[in-house]
Design a protein around this motif. Structure first.
Motif, mmCIF file in Angstrom:
data_model
loop_
_atom_site.group_PDB
_atom_site.id
_atom_site.type_symbol
_atom_site.label_atom_id
_atom_site.label_comp_id
_atom_site.label_asym_id
_atom_site.label_seq_id
_atom_site.Cartn_x
_atom_site.Cartn_y
_atom_site.Cartn_z
ATOM 1 N N PRO A 96 -2.310 5.500 3.124
ATOM 2 C CA PRO A 96 -2.060 4.010 3.173
ATOM 3 C C PRO A 96 -3.036 3.362 2.896
ATOM 4 O O PRO A 96 -3.443 2.233 3.456
ATOM 5 N N ASP B 88 1.806 -0.473 -4.161
ATOM 6 C CA ASP B 88 1.231 -0.781 -2.965
ATOM 7 C C ASP B 88 1.752 0.210 -1.397
ATOM 8 O O ASP B 88 2.661 0.064 -1.198
ATOM 9 N N ARG C 234 0.491 0.289 1.328
ATOM 10 C CA ARG C 234 0.907 -0.333 2.470
ATOM 11 C C ARG C 234 2.081 -1.171 2.773
ATOM 12 O O ARG C 234 2.027 -1.981 4.251
ATOM 13 N N ALA C 235 2.708 -0.801 1.843
ATOM 14 C CA ALA C 235 4.266 -1.805 1.950
ATOM 15 C C ALA C 235 5.268 -1.049 3.094
ATOM 16 O O ALA C 235 4.667 -0.031 2.981
ATOM 17 N N ALA C 236 6.106 -1.858 3.247
ATOM 18 C CA ALA C 236 6.893 -1.396 4.604
ATOM 19 C C ALA C 236 8.068 -0.328 3.874
ATOM 20 O O ALA C 236 7.983 1.035 4.553
ATOM 21 N N ASP C 237 8.339 -0.834 2.708
ATOM 22 C CA ASP C 237 9.349 -0.112 1.949
ATOM 23 C C ASP C 237 8.640 0.661 1.135
ATOM 24 O O ASP C 237 8.657 -0.192 -0.357
ATOM 25 N N LEU C 238 8.192 2.064 1.044
ATOM 26 C CA LEU C 238 7.144 2.928 0.333
ATOM 27 C C LEU C 238 7.889 2.593 -1.238
ATOM 28 O O LEU C 238 7.512 2.661 -2.354
#
Ligand SMILES: N[C@@H]1[C@@H](O)[C@H](O)[C@@H](COP(=O)(O)O)O[C@@H]1O
Length: 260
Positions: free
Chosen positions: A71, A103, A105-109
């Motif tokens: 990440p 992105d 680092r998104a919670a929902d990759l």
């Protein structure tokens, strides 16, 4: 597949940069996808030189990272976004809002990967994709596997890739185990592809790429056989295995393609 064999790394880098520069001059708002790693450094330096000395204009260009470690954010020293920032963006007149990376680092990759594909579509697709190649034949971070994802996705890195890429980190343990990468469908949809390889360590993989006539997900670079506009540019060291062991027809070497 057009194949060019350049004398050494410097010539390879110059020729690759000339191809990218020609594409930008022809289409100032070019959408390009760029790789990272050791191979493209010379090309990126040459692009910076062309900007500084010949006014190569990046003001309208749109540039995407092909892949990014999960990440690692854009400020992380080993992130691929930071790599392009250091070697290219901060040295040319590109608009930062025209630079793109998944992105990671998104919670929902998964959603972040889908958003990246939507972004690419919104840009009108990729005009020029520059690729490196891994020792195991991976392109982007599409590692050898029984199945390959077409779309941008999160990939597990192979042990070989983790080992290869550990040279950029203090220890192997620091190398991320996953990355978001454009899938092979995204790569093959680029209008033009330029694959670069340098040095003897790439000899075996280049030999296989230039001689194999079958497509297999166990050698992801073989999918490039399905594309109509692929240029493979290597230096003599990377081509050596191909030259020494050639038992297939010699690949086409057409220097005019560079200026044409
Ligand atoms: N994900 C990157 C690829 O995009 C790159 O092409 C490959 C080769 O890197 P190098 O040029 O350092 O050999 O390594 C990494 O794994």
């Amino acid at each position: 597949m057009h194949v060019f064999i350049k004398k050494d790394y410097q010539e390879l880098s110059r020729a690759a940069a000339a191809m990218v520069a020609a594409a930008i001059r022809e289409r100032p708002d070019l959408v390009a996808a760029l790789p990272t790693g050791g191979t493209p450094v010379g090309m990126l330096r040459e692009l910076v030189r062309l900007h500084q000395t010949e006014g190569l204009d990046f003001s309208k260009a749109r540039i995407l990272n092909i892949d990014e470690y999960v990440p690692l954010g854009p400020d992380h020293p080993q992130s691929y976004y930071r790599y392009l920032q250091e070697f290219l963006y901060q040295n040319v007149n590109i608009n930062q809002t025209n630079t793109f990376v998944p992105d990671v680092r998104a919670a929902d990759l998964q959603a972040a990967c889908a958003a990246y594909d939507q972004r690419i579509a919104g840009l009108g697709g990729i005009d020029l994709m520059v690729l490196g190649i891994g020792g195991d034949g991976h392109i982007g971070f599409n590692e050898p596997a029984a199945e390959l994802s077409a779309d941008t996705h999160v990939a597990d890195l192979s042990a070989e890739t983790i080992r290869d890429n550990s040279r950029f980190f203090e220890t192997v343990a620091e190398v991320p185990r996953q990355a978001a990468t454009m899938g092979v469908g995204v790569i093959l949809q680029a209008r033009k592809i330029l694959l670069l390889a340098s040095g003897r360590s790439k000899g075996a993989v280049i030999n296989r790429l230039l001689t194999q006539r079958t497509v297999t997900p166990h050698f992801p670079a073989s999918l490039l056989l399905l594309h109509r506009d692929v240029t493979v540019m290597v230096d003599e060291a990377a081509a050596a295995a191909e030259i020494e062991g050639a038992n297939e027809p010699t690949p086409v070497i057409n220097e005019r393609k560079l200026s044409g």
